[in-house]
Design a protein around this motif. Structure first.
Motif, PDB file in Angstrom:
ATOM      1  N   PHE A  43       1.987   2.079  -3.436  1.00  0.00           N
ATOM      2  CA  PHE A  43       0.889   2.754  -4.317  1.00  0.00           C
ATOM      3  C   PHE A  43       0.548   4.380  -3.719  1.00  0.00           C
ATOM      4  O   PHE A  43       0.333   5.258  -4.680  1.00  0.00           O
ATOM      5  CB  PHE A  43      -0.190   1.844  -4.302  1.00  0.00           C
ATOM      6  N   ALA A  44       0.826   4.570  -2.418  1.00  0.00           N
ATOM      7  CA  ALA A  44       0.657   6.029  -2.002  1.00  0.00           C
ATOM      8  C   ALA A  44       1.633   6.905  -2.437  1.00  0.00           C
ATOM      9  O   ALA A  44       1.260   8.005  -2.663  1.00  0.00           O
ATOM     10  CB  ALA A  44       0.676   6.024  -0.405  1.00  0.00           C
TER      11      ALA A  44
ATOM     12  N   GLU B  83      -5.426  -0.840   7.553  1.00  0.00           N
ATOM     13  CA  GLU B  83      -3.812  -1.214   7.694  1.00  0.00           C
ATOM     14  C   GLU B  83      -3.442  -1.906   8.925  1.00  0.00           C
ATOM     15  O   GLU B  83      -2.624  -2.911   9.035  1.00  0.00           O
ATOM     16  CB  GLU B  83      -2.947   0.125   7.106  1.00  0.00           C
TER      17      GLU B  83
ATOM     18  N   THR C   1      -2.155  -6.737  -4.104  1.00  0.00           N
ATOM     19  CA  THR C   1      -2.318  -7.418  -2.903  1.00  0.00           C
ATOM     20  C   THR C   1      -2.530  -8.875  -3.079  1.00  0.00           C
ATOM     21  O   THR C   1      -2.087 -10.078  -2.463  1.00  0.00           O
ATOM     22  CB  THR C   1      -3.036  -6.803  -1.842  1.00  0.00           C
TER      23      THR C   1
ATOM     24  N   SER D  70      -3.281  -0.556  -9.279  1.00  0.00           N
ATOM     25  CA  SER D  70      -4.176  -0.283  -7.914  1.00  0.00           C
ATOM     26  C   SER D  70      -3.782  -1.269  -6.855  1.00  0.00           C
ATOM     27  O   SER D  70      -3.314  -2.311  -7.390  1.00  0.00           O
ATOM     28  CB  SER D  70      -5.591  -0.217  -8.092  1.00  0.00           C
ATOM     29  N   ALA D  71      -4.016  -0.983  -5.691  1.00  0.00           N
ATOM     30  CA  ALA D  71      -2.974  -1.638  -4.446  1.00  0.00           C
ATOM     31  C   ALA D  71      -4.044  -3.157  -4.631  1.00  0.00           C
ATOM     32  O   ALA D  71      -3.517  -4.117  -4.097  1.00  0.00           O
ATOM     33  CB  ALA D  71      -3.346  -0.864  -3.289  1.00  0.00           C
TER      34      ALA D  71
ATOM     35  N   PRO E   8       0.922  -1.337  -0.205  1.00  0.00           N
ATOM     36  CA  PRO E   8       0.050   0.134  -0.046  1.00  0.00           C
ATOM     37  C   PRO E   8       0.646   1.331   0.044  1.00  0.00           C
ATOM     38  O   PRO E   8       0.383   2.463  -0.658  1.00  0.00           O
ATOM     39  CB  PRO E   8      -0.782   0.090   1.415  1.00  0.00           C
TER      40      PRO E   8
END
Length: 1508
Positions: A601-602, A1352, A689, A684-685, A598
């Protein structure tokens, strides 16, 4: 002080026009080239004669679009930080004195245009004791620039017939699980991919922006403003195609993209920066990566960077926060206004020549927004940039800073020309501005059919549609002037090879020695890497807590694992344990990286933006990340390795220890590169994942620990060859076992009757034993069990390194080329089956704009459809709400407190609209929360009364509160959201039909009938805000509070919402609302004002009056300056009381208020209201209990809402089902048809053990909707007393269970028979795995989520807790060897699950040993095998394959699975019903924990984690 740049130039022969190039004072320009952009090749040298490419352009006389001097106001350089500028001035003064001897100034050359201030002699420099003249020094610096032969350059843009085409329709139906799995839809979607629908986003745009000019782009949201900004900044990737002519000087867009990308930059409206960097580090980085090679006076790079950063921080008033973190939503940092200024400074430090700023004033109050534009004006003048800005609510003063304006109406250009002529142009067309309407608001209003006012006499002549507007514009003088300006620019700048050559030379001179001269990046790759590595270290240092937590988790895990396998014995019994600990050491480090996905991606939008600004190659960022990570990984691995190695007591030689460290370290680096490469491959995450989770499962299964290589099925064995973990595991195993000669733990035969036998007649049961020897050699054991060999050790190291290099290369390549994020499309979605005109219209014309998705308006006139009669009937009886001497004090830690409100009094009469105003931080929202009784901490003193009586106990149920954030369940439709609110907030006696009818009435009242079936999450800002208000109105409140209902809206939507509030007030409703940045016309809608200053003190409370006269009169009487007629009264009063970063005031307004007659009149009014009110009975509480409806009714409605939310989230459900099926097939085929040997039985055990691991991703998945739904409750629904938190939790547990049972049932079907379990045992196995297991992971996942603040943390916490459950369930370390930790074995729920499943599924079955598993025993001479071994077999179990042989007896240790499972794993067939009972008890405990944790962490007052 420097003179106002607007006055710095005067002209000799051309008084009436201004030349294009030297307009913005060359002082300012000099400033740019000196202090900021020392080497800027931006503007051709002022005053060079001849026709060299850098000579100034002589303007065409009478050029209609040249900037008039009064056309746009200019800003003083010392605007933000006068003291800082003075200090800078002194620094520059010292530098100028020192460099005096280096100056040789020439007299002005012929043809040079002289400034009236310019004396070109050395006397321009101040002596040591004379006052410093900033302006002269700067002029001196620009002379130096001329002499130093540094070529400067600048970039304008001209575009003709510009057309942008996008993909897709603007409204559509919402996906559901049904529609996602419908085969007809799948075919339809494939067709859509092959032949996408396209539509024009923009068409027919013409114009030019010259260097030093500012263009304002105006239009309603969705009209195409962002698209124009992106395309002019040369960001075309996201559009289907861009047509028309666009020229940047003499360069084509392709050329700019390839070689000069950093010269044109688009700045998005959100300020995305690395939150853990300080302001200074952020700017320093930008300056470092864009520092040119040729610098004035050959100053070193670091000095140049220091100068730039110093100047930017000074001019933009950031010196006081330069060491503060930038921050984000979860990390405290600088304020919103300061963050905006960081964005500007960063763009300037990167020395772009053309900048697009997209809606950058969003969320800023009026004073800060004005400062932002003033800052842009300074930078445009100084750096001679071309600046293009889109702003939604632009005040008049702000508008005056622009040279040109472009008005967009539904993707068409309806005006492009001088900003100061635009208002008159539309008035002449036949529209008139409302009273005190700002120019920008007027220009936008003209493009809104519901917002524009036609002048008298023009009713039949004015253009109405976008096309008619374009025709009118094309026939105007403004258009002709614009075309002439374009032609003039074209003739001077376009298609001139010498200009291109000059530009190239200028860019070349900036490139570092070893950089590619054709690349857009001006510093070389090693320099980029150095800067990025330094930044990565700073990012880590800023967020050091995360590193500490990670290291701590490694230490804790190492200690736990080390003590579980504490001091393994040197016997064959420890073989399995040694394998387990090595496997874990390898796995834990590798898996901890998954948590990074994550975060990667941020940061992607930041990396994308900065690489577009040509600061660095994205792949270098990936490289820096990897390199900086190496030492950190090394430290954690060494700590982890030392702890685990010596606690367990693995082979104690230095060589073996360092090989262990080397392999775990290399393996971790390789796996980190793998997961990062995976993240880089997706947009995208979520899918990243999911794939990471699946890849982990494959890697773990095929490492060779859970199932050794010889036992894998041929079809899947190849996976081990491409699995890096497998090479690491083999190396750790051979390294450990190479020197092991273990004593046999169990010699056979032994016991009664075998007292006198020698070792020659005994054998060891461990694989690899040799008859007649009491020890087992480690090498033989791993060769026979795993086919591992010590000779492979260094070969494996080479293979691991190759994998590492390969993954890192893939990471770098993907990072460089795949930078985009999955875009959010703004398409309005409708409920499936809804017969709505909006979707039909959108499908008919797939030519409307994606951005316009939210403005596709049905024929109903949405703004005026508020039905006043319906409102009057709907408004409940309202009393007068008053508050008296309110104080509010909150604790700020360390025993200190802060007062947020001081002695605030006032009242809210029915039928009046009351505004709360004040600068940012004055306590507007705080006061609103105090009035609405929504504070969660601190002490409130003073009275809040309704008709003079104390508030009823259920006051919150009487009021409606609309928050600034529109928090809704995103997949509900508008009608459902309203009905949900009505059902739960109106009393239960009201029949459902009546509630439904009232919802329809409110929909009509709020102008939402056409959008009743629209999905709330896809609505535009305005309709979402209307929905928020409607959701409160259906509760029939007697008082409505609104927090900043207009922020983030464009001026038209803001006007629509405010007029709607006005209509509500006129119908008798009492309304209080906070507001910032109101335009004059919005402000006029309000009746009363409560104005606060910093510290929560009252400055004014009372009527505003017609045209704000009463209020303005109060301020003028008490010492404020006179308010101009055209001025915005809201901005005037904020300025008067000293709001904003740069405003000051001499009057103490709080004291002035206390002394004023208005304040004493307020007290009298309050007394009167109280005495009148007390003569009537008090307001009765509406609620009999705590909530309007019963608990079961709430539960039913919540369950219904949750059920539809799940059904409408096909991604979530399909992911859940796919994860189950994929894992089941993978595990099933890995252990395909497991045999009935000892290893086969162990394979059955691992087939079940691996099935438990699936619960981690499944639990993480279900935590997300749980927390999202809880947030909606906490933010909005809890305060309104809609329903009990227990009803919410119950509905969330109940909705997950059927879907998870479905998932696990599919898992069972795909897995049970592939592994080869006997069908007769399927019933109980299904009952456990398909029914009780999903109940367990649903409840444990939600229990962890209940105590976590966000998803998270929930995921990290869950993985940490789950590692205990896995470690202690008796599989990795069998029960007999757990030692001290045995109590944890009894506490682990999976102990009972695995025992129940395995004991029942394969218990009471015969075992047939394979050849490797048979033990060869030599009987004493003269005895057959049966005679010698029968007593032992009957006592200990097992069987003989050759009972009659006289030598080489083949003995199998176990004859039944029960024997094997009981001795090795403590698993008993007979326990399975007992285990089911215990497992069910664990589930009940989890459910209890969900409620308890929710109560402790989220509900109880003064708890730990809830946001206040």
């Amino acid at each position: 002080m420097a003179a106002d740049p607007a006055q710095l130039e005067s002209f000799d022969e051309q008084q009436d026009t201004v030349p294009e190039l030297p307009t913005a004072s060359h002082i300012a320009a000099a400033y740019g080239h000196a202090a900021i952009h020392n080497l800027e090749e931006e503007h051709r040298t002022h005053g060079r004669s001849g026709s060299s490419p850098s000579s100034p352009v002589t303007p065409t006389i009478g050029n209609p679009l040249s900037r008039q001097m009064s056309g746009s106001s200019h800003v003083d350089i010392g605007f933000f930080d006068p003291e800082g500028v003075d200090q800078l001035r002194r620094t520059l003064s010292r530098q100028s004195t020192q460099s005096r001897h280096a100056l040789h100034l020439e007299p002005s050359r012929p043809g040079e245009r002289q400034s009236t201030h310019s004396e070109s002699t050395e006397e321009t420099l101040a002596g040591p004791n004379e006052p410093f003249d900033f302006e002269k020094t700067l002029r001196d610096v620009i002379k130096k620039l001329d002499e130093s032969d540094i070529k400067r350059r600048e970039l304008g843009v001209v575009f003709q017939d510009l057309r942008v085409v996008g993909l897709g329709a603007s409204a559509s139906f919402q996906e559901t699980l049904g529609s996602a799995l419908n085969p007809f839809n799948i075919v339809h979607n494939i067709q859509g991919l092959l032949h996408p629908a396209t539509r024009d986003i923009l068409s027919g745009f013409d114009g030019v922006v010259r260097p030093g000019e500012m263009l304002l782009v105006l239009g309603r949201p969705g009209s195409g403003c962002s698209t124009l900004l992106k395309v002019l900044a040369n960001q075309r990737q996201e559009y289907h195609r861009v047509e028309g002519d666009v020229w940047y000087d003499s360069l084509t867009p392709d050329k700019v993209e390839q070689h000069y990308r950093g010269d044109a930059q688009y700045c998005p409206e959100d300020d995305v920066h690395f939150p853990t960097l300080t302001v200074d580090q952020t700017l320093r980085f930008a300056a470092t990566t864009r520092t040119p090679r040729s610098r004035i006076d050959k100053v070193p790079r670091d000095v140049h960077v220091d100068n730039i950063v110093d100047v930017l921080e000074t001019v933009f008033g950031l010196r006081h926060v330069k060491d503060t973190l930038v921050g984000d939503a979860s990390i405290r940092g600088v304020s919103g206004g300061e963050k905006k200024r960081v964005s500007i400074s960063e763009a300037l430090a990167s020395r772009s020549l053309l900048n697009s700023w997209d809606n950058s004033t969003r969320g800023l109050d009026a004073s800060t927004a004005l400062e932002f534009v003033q800052a842009l004006r300074i930078s445009t003048d100084i750096a001679r940039q071309s600046t293009i800005v889109a702003i939604y609510q632009a005040g008049e003063q702000l508008y005056e800073h622009f040279d040109k304006v472009c008005v967009i109406y539904e993707g068409k250009e309806v005006y492009f020309g001088p900003a100061d002529q635009a208002r008159q142009y539309f008035i002449d067309m036949g529209y008139e501005p409302a009273n005190r309407q700002t120019t920008a608001d007027f220009l936008v209003a003209v493009t809104d059919p519901n917002g524009r006012i036609v002048r008298q006499g023009y009713e039949n002549r004015v253009p109405r549609t976008a096309t008619e507007f374009v025709e009118h514009y094309r026939q105007s003088d403004i258009y002709r002037a614009n075309r002439e300006d374009m032609t003039a620019y074209h003739d001077q700048f376009v298609g001139k090879p010498e200009r291109v050559h000059h530009y190239k030379q200028s860019v070349k001179a900036e490139h570092a020695k070893h950089s590619n001269k054709k690349s857009p990046y001006i510093v070389s790759i090693p320099m980029q890497a150095r800067a990025l590595m330094r930044r990565r270290v700073q990012i880590i240092r800023g967020g050091i807590a995360a590193q500490v937590i990670q290291l701590a988790s490694f230490v804790v895990q190492a200690i736990i694992m080390g003590t579980v396998f504490l001091r393994v014995s040197n016997t064959t019994q420890s073989f399995f344990s040694r394998g387990g600990v090595l496997f874990f050491a390898l796995l834990f480090a590798a898996l901890s990286t998954m948590a990074e996905i994550p975060a990667l991606f941020a940061q992607r939008p930041i990396v994308h933006r900065q690489s577009r600004a040509a600061m660095y190659h994205p792949f270098v960022e990936g490289l820096a990340l990897t390199l900086v990570d190496v030492p950190i990984t090394f430290v954690t691995q060494v700590v982890f390795g030392i702890l685990i190695y010596f606690l367990v007591g693995l082979q104690q030689t230095p060589g073996q220890f360092f090989i262990f460290l080397l392999f775990t370290f290399t393996n971790t680096i390789t796996m980190k590169a793998w997961f990062r490469a995976l993240a880089a491959a997706f947009q995208s995450a979520a899918p990243a994942t999911a794939v990471a989770g699946l890849s982990t499962l494959i890697l773990v299964l095929y490492t060779g620990y859970t199932i050794p290589q010889p036992y894998m099925i041929g079809a899947l064995r190849w996976i081990t060859w491409i699995n890096p973990l497998r090479y690491g595991f083999e190396s750790l195993m051979v390294n450990e076992f190479h020197t092991v000669d273990a004593e046999c733990a169990t010699l056979v035969p032994q016991g009664p009757g075998y007292e006198g036998i020698t070792i020659a007649n005994q054998a060891c049961t461990t694989v690899g034993s040799v008859p007649g020897v009491s020890t087992v050699n480690g090498n033989t054991y791993i060769q026979l069990s795993f086919t591992y060999s010590y000779s492979h050790l260094w070969r494996n190291f080479g293979v691991l390194c190759a994998f590492g290099v390969g993954f890192i290369s893939i990471l770098l390549i993907l990072t460089e080329f795949n930078q985009t994020l999955a875009g959010e499309s703004s398409i309005m979605l409708f409920k499936r089956g809804a017969k709505t005109d909006v979707v039909k219209a959108a499908e008919k014309e797939a030519s409307s704009d994606e951005e316009k998705g939210n403005s596709v308006t049905p024929n109903s006139n949405s703004h005026n459809s508020t039905d006043l009669k319906a409102m009057k009937e709907a408004t409940p009886e309202v009393g007068t709400f008053s508050f008296h001497h309110l104080d509010y004090i909150v604790p700020v830690g360390k025993g200190a407190t802060r007062q947020l409100l001081q002695d605030v009094s006032g009242y809210v009469p029915p039928g009046k609209l009351t505004a709360l105003m004040g600068e940012s931080g004055a306590g507007k929202t705080t006061l609103l929360n105090v009035l609405a009784e929504r504070t969660t901490m601190g002490v409130v003193t003073g009275d809040r009364l309704m008709n003079g009586h104390p508030l009823p106990s259920d006051f919150q149920a009487h009021t409606g509160y609309c928050q600034q954030m529109d928090t809704h369940q995103p997949s509900s439709t508008v009608r459902e959201a309203l009905l949900f609110s009505a059902c739960l907030r109106q009393p239960s006696e009201v029949p459902l039909e009546e509630k439904k009818a009232y919802v329809e009435k409110v929909l009509q009242m709020c102008g939402l009938e056409a959008y009743g079936d629209a999905v709330v999450g896809s609505l535009g800002v305005e309709h979402r805000k209307r929905t928020t208000i409607a959701v409160e109105l259906v509760a029939k409140p007697s008082l409505i509070f609104l927090d900043e209902p207009t922020s983030g809206l464009d001026s038209q939507s803001a006007w629509a919402i405010t007029s709607f509030l006005r209509d509500l007030a006129d119908s008798g409703q009492a309304i209080v609302c906070t507001i910032h940045q109101p335009s004059a016309e919005l402000f006029q809608v309000f009746d009363r004002l409560l104005l606060l200053k910093k510290g929560g003190q009252t400055v004014y409370f009372g009527d505003i009056g017609p045209r704000s006269t009463i209020m303005i009169d109060y301020f003028q009487r008490n010492g404020a300056r006179k308010c101009g007629d055209a001025e915005n009264p809201a901005e005037y009063i904020l300025e008067a009381i000293g709001a904003g970063a740069t405003a000051t005031t001499a009057v103490d307004w709080a004291a002035a208020w206390k002394k004023s007659p208005e304040a004493s009149r307020l007290q009298e009014d309050l007394e009167r209201i109280h005495s009148e009110g007390r003569s009537k009975p008090p307001v009765q509480a509406r609620l009999k209990g705590e909530y309007p409806t019963s608990w079961f009714y709430q539960m039913g409605l919540l369950f219904q809402r949750d059920a539809s939310a799940h059904w409408r989230d096909p991604t979530y459900l399909i992911a859940k089902i796919a994860l189950n099926c994929a894992s089941a097939l993978l595990i099933g085929f890995t252990f395909f048809k497991a045999k009935t040997t000892i290893q086969g039985t162990q394979n059955h055990l691992f087939a079940i053990f691996m099935s438990m691991i699936i619960s981690v991703p499944l639990s993480n998945q279900l935590q997300v909707p749980f927390i999202e739904m809880r947030n909606i409750f906490e933010v909005r629904e809890r305060h309104s007393r809609m329903y009990s938190w227990t009803a919410l939790i119950t509905s969330q547990i109940l909705i997950e269970i059927p879907w998870n049972i479905l998932g696990s049932s599919l898992y069972f079907l795909c897995w049970f028979w592939t592994v080869g379990f006997p069908s007769s045992r399927g019933g109980f196995t299904y009952f456990m795995l398909g029914f009780w297991f999903p109940l367990y992971y649903t409840t444990i996942g939600q229990a962890v989520a209940a105590m976590s603040p966000n998803a998270e943390i929930a995921a990290l916490l869950f993985s940490f807790l789950f590692s205990f459950v896995l470690t202690f369930n008796g599989v990795l370390q069998p029960f007999s060897q757990l030692g001290w930790w045995r109590w944890m074995y009894h506490l682990s729920p999976y102990t009972y699950l695995i025992e129940a499943l395995l004991g029942q599924a394969i218990g009471k079955m015969p075992i047939q040993c394979s050849d490797v598993e048979l033990v060869t025993i030599q009987p004493p001479s003269g005895q057959t095998c049966a005679q010698y071994l029968d007593p032992f077999v009957s006592a200990s179990g097992g069987y003989l394959t050759n009972p009659n042989a006289t030598s080489g007896c083949q003995y199998c240790t176990f004859s039944t699975t029960d024997g094997f499972l009981e001795t090795s794993f403590n698993i008993f067939y007979s326990h399975h019903w007992r285990n089911l009972g215990i497992f069910a008890a664990f589930i009940c405990f989890n459910v209890f924990c969900i409620y308890m944790f929710t109560y402790i962490f989220r509900i109880k007052k003064g708890n730990l984690f809830r946001r206040s």
